[in-house]
Design an enzyme around this catalytic site. Structure first.
Site, PDB file in Angstrom:
ATOM      1  N   ALA A   1       0.861  -1.180   0.000  1.00 46.08           N
ATOM      2  CA  ALA A   1       0.000   0.000   0.000  1.00 46.08           C
ATOM      3  C   ALA A   1       0.900   1.234   0.000  1.00 46.08           C
ATOM      4  O   ALA A   1       2.059   1.169   0.441  1.00 46.08           O
ATOM      5  CB  ALA A   1      -0.888  -0.018   1.236  1.00 46.08           C
TER       6      ALA A   1
ATOM      7  N   GLY B   1       0.641  -5.077   1.071  1.00 45.85           N
ATOM      8  CA  GLY B   1      -0.573  -5.207   0.264  1.00 45.85           C
ATOM      9  C   GLY B   1      -0.346  -5.957  -1.045  1.00 45.85           C
ATOM     10  O   GLY B   1      -1.288  -6.517  -1.608  1.00 45.85           O
TER      11      GLY B   1
ATOM     12  N   GLU C   1      -0.539  -9.545  -0.196  1.00 41.05           N
ATOM     13  CA  GLU C   1      -1.952  -9.815   0.108  1.00 41.05           C
ATOM     14  C   GLU C   1      -2.790  -9.934  -1.164  1.00 41.05           C
ATOM     15  O   GLU C   1      -3.668 -10.793  -1.250  1.00 41.05           O
ATOM     16  CB  GLU C   1      -2.496  -8.698   1.013  1.00 41.05           C
ATOM     17  CG  GLU C   1      -1.819  -8.720   2.369  1.00 41.05           C
ATOM     18  CD  GLU C   1      -2.170  -7.502   3.215  1.00 41.05           C
ATOM     19  OE1 GLU C   1      -1.722  -6.387   2.859  1.00 41.05           O
ATOM     20  OE2 GLU C   1      -2.889  -7.650   4.200  1.00 41.05           O
TER      21      GLU C   1
ATOM     22  N   GLU D   1       4.616  -4.832   7.425  1.00 43.41           N
ATOM     23  CA  GLU D   1       3.817  -3.759   8.049  1.00 43.41           C
ATOM     24  C   GLU D   1       4.274  -3.401   9.459  1.00 43.41           C
ATOM     25  O   GLU D   1       4.247  -2.229   9.841  1.00 43.41           O
ATOM     26  CB  GLU D   1       2.332  -4.137   8.071  1.00 43.41           C
ATOM     27  CG  GLU D   1       1.652  -4.101   6.714  1.00 43.41           C
ATOM     28  CD  GLU D   1       1.777  -5.388   5.926  1.00 43.41           C
ATOM     29  OE1 GLU D   1       2.570  -6.274   6.334  1.00 43.41           O
ATOM     30  OE2 GLU D   1       1.090  -5.518   4.903  1.00 43.41           O
TER      31      GLU D   1
END
Ligand code: CAA
Length: 270
Positions: free
Chosen positions: A75, A120, A123, A143
């Site tokens: 992200a 992300g 993911e 993260e």
């Protein structure tokens, strides 16, 4: 709906349709394909549109990143650094929605991972049915190094794919995994020397699958995905329900008929 016209409307996505196999590339290479809000909104829109292409059903999706360096490096950290808790909740819910839209597509999806698949990015790859990766691919959930936790499904899906304790080790350490380790733990299905061979093999894999009944594949995928969250008895119940529904389909009549007549089946997906 026309794929070219959809594709032209996106700033950060490229769509390419060839013989009913769609390639969806994240195209923000200068930021290593990091997912900001605009990109996530585009992905939401594109995956919803792809699902609705009912008159022209797709047989498979290759989900990849533009450039040689990254699938998706996570992200967008710059954008996240300024978010309020409420904005962050909307951001995570949107990322999770996209991951579910990809996971639920009624045909096989391959994440073709070239380079970094971090946070992300890892993911999003986990929402595909299979992950293919190049020799330079790097996976991880970094993260906690940012004072965060995975927010696009990583705490749930990674544990289901590699086992809870191994997923905890990966998430608590935030370390990078080389592609060989990702293969060993079952995160990656196949490794390729370069992007071109990975893309060719992704297409060949989907073309092989597309010779089979698309309806049966869609049902197998649905039962297996849903079964992942069910008890064994509920999963078996779902299996027999979906199995029996196929007996009313043209595809089942065609598949069994072709076998008995010793010819190649031609499936319509109905
Ligand atoms: N967000 C925003 N920008 C990013 C980014 C990210 N996740 N990853 C890379 N970029 C940007 C860099 O800031 C840089 O931009 P500028 O040229 O404008 O400075 C550009 O992409 C190229 O990156 P680097 O110069 O850092 O390239 P590198 O080869 O030296 O390093 C890297 C590559 C190791 C992947 C490094 O970029 C990196 O560590 N990126 C962050 C990875 C990360 O922590 N991802 C998880 C994000 S959190 C998350 O995803 C939460 C969630 O679950 C939803």
């Amino acid at each position: 709906m026309n794929i070219d016209s959809i594709s032209d409307s996106y700033q950060f996505l490229k769509l390419n349709l060839d013989n009913r196999i769609l390639t969806l590339s994240i195209d923000r290479p200068k930021k290593l394909n990091a997912l900001d809000l605009t990109l996530l909104q585009e992905l939401d829109d594109a995956t919803s549109n792809i699902r609705q292409l009912k008159d022209f059903p797709l047989r498979g999706l290759i989900f990849t990143g533009s450039g040689e360096k990254a699938f998706i490096a996570g992200a967008d950290i710059g954008q996240m650094s300024k978010m309020s808790p409420l904005e962050a909740e909307h951001f995570a819910v949107l990322g999770q929605k996209v991951s579910l839209l990809i996971e639920d597509l009624p045909f096989p999806v391959i994440a073709a991972v070239n380079g970094f698949a971090l946070g992300g990015g890892c993911e999003m790859a986990l929402s595909a049915d299979f992950i293919f990766a190049t020799r330079n691919a790097v996976f991880g959930q970094p993260e906690v190094k940012l004072g965060l936790i995975p927010g696009f499904g990583g705490t749930q899906r990674l544990a289901k794919v590699v086992g809870r304790n191994r997923a905890k080790e990966i998430i608590f350490s935030g370390r990078n995994l080389k592609v060989e380790e990702a293969l060993e733990i079952g995160l990656v299905l196949k490794i390729f020397e370069d992007k071109e061979s990975m893309m060719n093999e992704s297409r060949a894999t989907l073309e092989l699958m597309s010779k089979n009944s698309p309806l049966a594949i869609a049902k197998a995928k649905k039962v297996m995905n849903r079964g992942n969250d069910l008890t064994i008895s509920n999963g078996l119940e779902l299996e027999s329900e979906q199995f029996s529904q196929l007996f009313a389909s043209q595809d089942m009549k065609e598949g069994t008929g072709a076998f008995l007549e010793k010819r190649q089946a031609q499936f319509s997906g109905k």
